[in-house]
Scaffold this active site. Sequence first.
Site, PDB file in Angstrom:
ATOM      1  N   ARG A 155       0.815  -1.234   0.000  1.00  0.00           N
ATOM      2  CA  ARG A 155       0.000   0.000   0.000  1.00  0.00           C
ATOM      3  C   ARG A 155       0.839   1.269   0.000  1.00  0.00           C
ATOM      4  O   ARG A 155       0.426   2.292  -0.544  1.00  0.00           O
ATOM      5  CB  ARG A 155      -0.905   0.019   1.240  1.00  0.00           C
ATOM      6  N   ASP A 214       6.740 -24.280   2.783  1.00  0.00           N
ATOM      7  CA  ASP A 214       7.295 -24.586   4.102  1.00  0.00           C
ATOM      8  C   ASP A 214       8.804 -24.553   3.872  1.00  0.00           C
ATOM      9  O   ASP A 214       9.361 -25.461   3.239  1.00  0.00           O
ATOM     10  CB  ASP A 214       6.860 -25.970   4.600  1.00  0.00           C
ATOM     11  N   HIS A 215       9.447 -23.492   4.350  1.00  0.00           N
ATOM     12  CA  HIS A 215      10.830 -23.281   3.917  1.00  0.00           C
ATOM     13  C   HIS A 215      11.759 -24.394   4.414  1.00  0.00           C
ATOM     14  O   HIS A 215      12.857 -24.551   3.894  1.00  0.00           O
ATOM     15  CB  HIS A 215      11.330 -21.888   4.293  1.00  0.00           C
ATOM     16  N   ASP A 272       2.928 -23.175  15.459  1.00  0.00           N
ATOM     17  CA  ASP A 272       3.955 -22.407  14.745  1.00  0.00           C
ATOM     18  C   ASP A 272       5.033 -23.311  14.145  1.00  0.00           C
ATOM     19  O   ASP A 272       5.578 -22.995  13.086  1.00  0.00           O
ATOM     20  CB  ASP A 272       4.596 -21.397  15.713  1.00  0.00           C
ATOM     21  N   HIS A 279       6.657 -27.461  10.161  1.00  0.00           N
ATOM     22  CA  HIS A 279       8.057 -27.813   9.914  1.00  0.00           C
ATOM     23  C   HIS A 279       8.429 -29.203  10.443  1.00  0.00           C
ATOM     24  O   HIS A 279       9.002 -30.022   9.724  1.00  0.00           O
ATOM     25  CB  HIS A 279       8.993 -26.789  10.555  1.00  0.00           C
ATOM     26  N   LYS A 321      11.624 -22.095  22.088  1.00  0.00           N
ATOM     27  CA  LYS A 321      12.310 -20.792  22.046  1.00  0.00           C
ATOM     28  C   LYS A 321      13.170 -20.644  23.292  1.00  0.00           C
ATOM     29  O   LYS A 321      12.899 -21.275  24.312  1.00  0.00           O
ATOM     30  CB  LYS A 321      11.270 -19.665  22.083  1.00  0.00           C
TER      31      LYS A 321
HETATM   32  P1  NAP Z   1       4.937  -7.559   7.405  1.00  0.00           P
HETATM   33  O1  NAP Z   1       6.335  -7.173   7.670  1.00  0.00           O
HETATM   34  O2  NAP Z   1       3.864  -7.081   8.335  1.00  0.00           O
HETATM   35  O3  NAP Z   1       4.586  -7.079   5.933  1.00  0.00           O
HETATM   36  C1  NAP Z   1       3.282  -7.099   5.411  1.00  0.00           C
HETATM   37  C2  NAP Z   1       3.324  -6.547   4.007  1.00  0.00           C
HETATM   38  O4  NAP Z   1       1.994  -6.538   3.495  1.00  0.00           O
HETATM   39  C3  NAP Z   1       3.850  -5.136   3.918  1.00  0.00           C
HETATM   40  O5  NAP Z   1       4.589  -5.016   2.729  1.00  0.00           O
HETATM   41  C4  NAP Z   1       2.572  -4.322   3.816  1.00  0.00           C
HETATM   42  O6  NAP Z   1       2.873  -3.101   3.207  1.00  0.00           O
HETATM   43  C5  NAP Z   1       1.704  -5.237   2.965  1.00  0.00           C
HETATM   44  N1  NAP Z   1       0.261  -5.016   3.140  1.00  0.00           N
HETATM   45  C6  NAP Z   1      -0.433  -5.012   4.282  1.00  0.00           C
HETATM   46  N2  NAP Z   1      -1.734  -4.777   4.033  1.00  0.00           N
HETATM   47  C7  NAP Z   1      -1.855  -4.634   2.690  1.00  0.00           C
HETATM   48  C8  NAP Z   1      -2.955  -4.383   1.819  1.00  0.00           C
HETATM   49  N3  NAP Z   1      -4.203  -4.211   2.255  1.00  0.00           N
HETATM   50  N4  NAP Z   1      -2.692  -4.313   0.498  1.00  0.00           N
HETATM   51  C9  NAP Z   1      -1.458  -4.478   0.013  1.00  0.00           C
HETATM   52  N5  NAP Z   1      -0.387  -4.728   0.787  1.00  0.00           N
HETATM   53  C10 NAP Z   1      -0.576  -4.804   2.107  1.00  0.00           C
HETATM   54  O7  NAP Z   1       4.758  -9.143   7.324  1.00  0.00           O
HETATM   55  P2  NAP Z   1       5.877 -10.223   6.975  1.00  0.00           P
HETATM   56  O8  NAP Z   1       6.605 -10.550   8.214  1.00  0.00           O
HETATM   57  O9  NAP Z   1       6.646  -9.793   5.781  1.00  0.00           O
HETATM   58  O10 NAP Z   1       4.989 -11.500   6.654  1.00  0.00           O
HETATM   59  C11 NAP Z   1       4.272 -11.650   5.448  1.00  0.00           C
HETATM   60  C12 NAP Z   1       3.636 -13.044   5.427  1.00  0.00           C
HETATM   61  O11 NAP Z   1       4.656 -14.013   5.518  1.00  0.00           O
HETATM   62  C13 NAP Z   1       2.694 -13.323   6.600  1.00  0.00           C
HETATM   63  O12 NAP Z   1       1.700 -14.204   6.167  1.00  0.00           O
HETATM   64  C14 NAP Z   1       3.592 -14.034   7.596  1.00  0.00           C
HETATM   65  O13 NAP Z   1       2.860 -14.874   8.458  1.00  0.00           O
HETATM   66  C15 NAP Z   1       4.449 -14.845   6.660  1.00  0.00           C
HETATM   67  N6  NAP Z   1       5.757 -15.242   7.193  1.00  0.00           N
HETATM   68  C16 NAP Z   1       6.651 -14.287   7.592  1.00  0.00           C
HETATM   69  C17 NAP Z   1       7.886 -14.675   8.065  1.00  0.00           C
HETATM   70  C18 NAP Z   1       8.915 -13.674   8.475  1.00  0.00           C
HETATM   71  O14 NAP Z   1      10.010 -14.097   8.837  1.00  0.00           O
HETATM   72  N7  NAP Z   1       8.647 -12.401   8.433  1.00  0.00           N
HETATM   73  C19 NAP Z   1       8.216 -16.033   8.149  1.00  0.00           C
HETATM   74  C20 NAP Z   1       7.286 -16.980   7.726  1.00  0.00           C
HETATM   75  C21 NAP Z   1       6.069 -16.557   7.249  1.00  0.00           C
HETATM   76  P3  NAP Z   1       1.977  -1.780   3.386  1.00  0.00           P
HETATM   77  O15 NAP Z   1       1.741  -1.609   4.844  1.00  0.00           O
HETATM   78  O16 NAP Z   1       2.771  -0.707   2.737  1.00  0.00           O
HETATM   79  O17 NAP Z   1       0.736  -2.073   2.655  1.00  0.00           O
END
Ligand code: NAP
Length: 492
Positions: free
Chosen positions: A51, A177-178, A235, A240, A339
Amino acid sequence: MVSRVIPVDPFDLTIFGGTGDLARRKILPGLYRRFAAGQIPDGCRIVGAARSDLSQDAYRDEVSDALAEFVGKDKLSPDTLKAFLGLIRYVSIDATGDKGWSELKGHVRDDRISAFYFSVAPSLFGAIAERLHGHGIADDTTRIVVEKPFGRDLESARALNRTLAEHFDETQIYRIDHYLGKETVQNLMALRFGNVLFEPLWNSQFVDHIQITVAETVGVAGRGEYYDRSGAMRDMVQNHLMQLLCLIAMEPPSQFEPDAVRDEKLKVIRALEPVKPDEIVRGQYEGRSGGQSGAKSRVAPYHADVDDPDSRTESFIAMKVHVSNWRWAGTPFYLRTGKRLKARQSEIAVVFKDAPHSIFGAEAGRHRNILTIRLQPNEGMTLGVTIKEPGPGGMRLIDVPLDMTFADALGAENDQVTDAYERLVMDVIRGNQTLFMRGDEVEAAWAWTDPIIDGWVSADKRPYPYEPGSAGPEESQMLLHRENRRWREIRE
Ligand code: NAP
């Protein structure tokens, strides 16, 4: 030994959540490394979508910062970075509104593979899938990648599967699933099905038990809100550890081909017995005051990290699992993850049975062959072999490791030990679903997990406290001690 890189076909990859943590830490760095390795052809596009209002240059700056942080400044070559940034586009888009979709359509070309990485909250999957079709951006050749968590129980996983199925065929959906992208995990299959040495022994006749440990040193601070609703079972175990168990336990697939492999994994999940309450130990880490060693070693307790003094969510779980089939009847699988443990260590240990008769007498001690498959750190495998202790002291036996640390065995310059995300994203582009979870697999995993969680929720028991930096609660040691077995040490 330098690895062989086979370039993929030209593609356009859109990352929904292109400004998010996962994109910054894993997806973009992985793509950069594959580009630097020559696997991504010029002319591909990588489109960040989120966004935030960002110009093309501002987003490229963000990507560049993320690469400096997560690939490493010293590993970025200015020319390669410049060329990579040339592939990057940005679209400001609202997953739940109309903004940005026509612009995205302009970035995604018809004459190449198009893939969409849903790196956003699962609540947005449906809205994105619908709009990709509604705006004519997706068709029946499009691939989508979805992240964990895939549901929080069977019902929500089914709902998510139904939502995706409204717009995409199962062959278009890549559920990540990495753990499956880790080099060692794939090597596990090579070890089992590419050698004749182990498979004849890979059953309850020769294997006493199997341990799967995924230990982390970090706590949950920073993601406390998410974690507290989830816990170690949802989790880590449901996805995993379950995937690792499947690869260890499954029958040889007829081919290393997506559905053949996933059919066999599914059979394992369906063969899992319900876990008895006294074969599960849940723990929650305590805090540690700084003490004399200074403020650095101070650790907040779990309940402070999640901001709920009464939380009953587990940050540690150990359990004994039975795979109810001919191969594994009588051989338990012990799973453990948590953890704030002593060290960051993920490994699978296949503990073979004692030799049927000890010709060396009691003083030679009890020795067992243990095959250890290390996922992190130092990906590799070790086989403990019993030999005679050198010297004139009689026939005393010791265990020595036959060690294969991939980084050593394959050479320092080798890039085979690639990050899991790198490999998996390239698999999406290649259209290879072998290392991705199929919808029925995920549902079967939840169908096994749900009653276990329901059991402790209705018993309303608190997890056992454990010290940060330990191997988890004492009770988890008892799970094995009472059967005359021992967990392998979690080493610093
Ligand atoms: P994050 O840091 O909160 O990022 C969310 C992203 O989604 C941001 O780029 C945000 O940008 C965008 N977003 C949010 N609402 C939106 C909307 N309505 N339209 C378009 N874009 C939108 O989350 P994340 O940690 O990267 O995780 C993303 C996914 O991967 C989640 O499902 C999480 O469970 C999964 N995951 C993450 C990790 C990790 O290590 N981070 C590991 C495994 C799985 P804007 O706010 O600019 O829109």
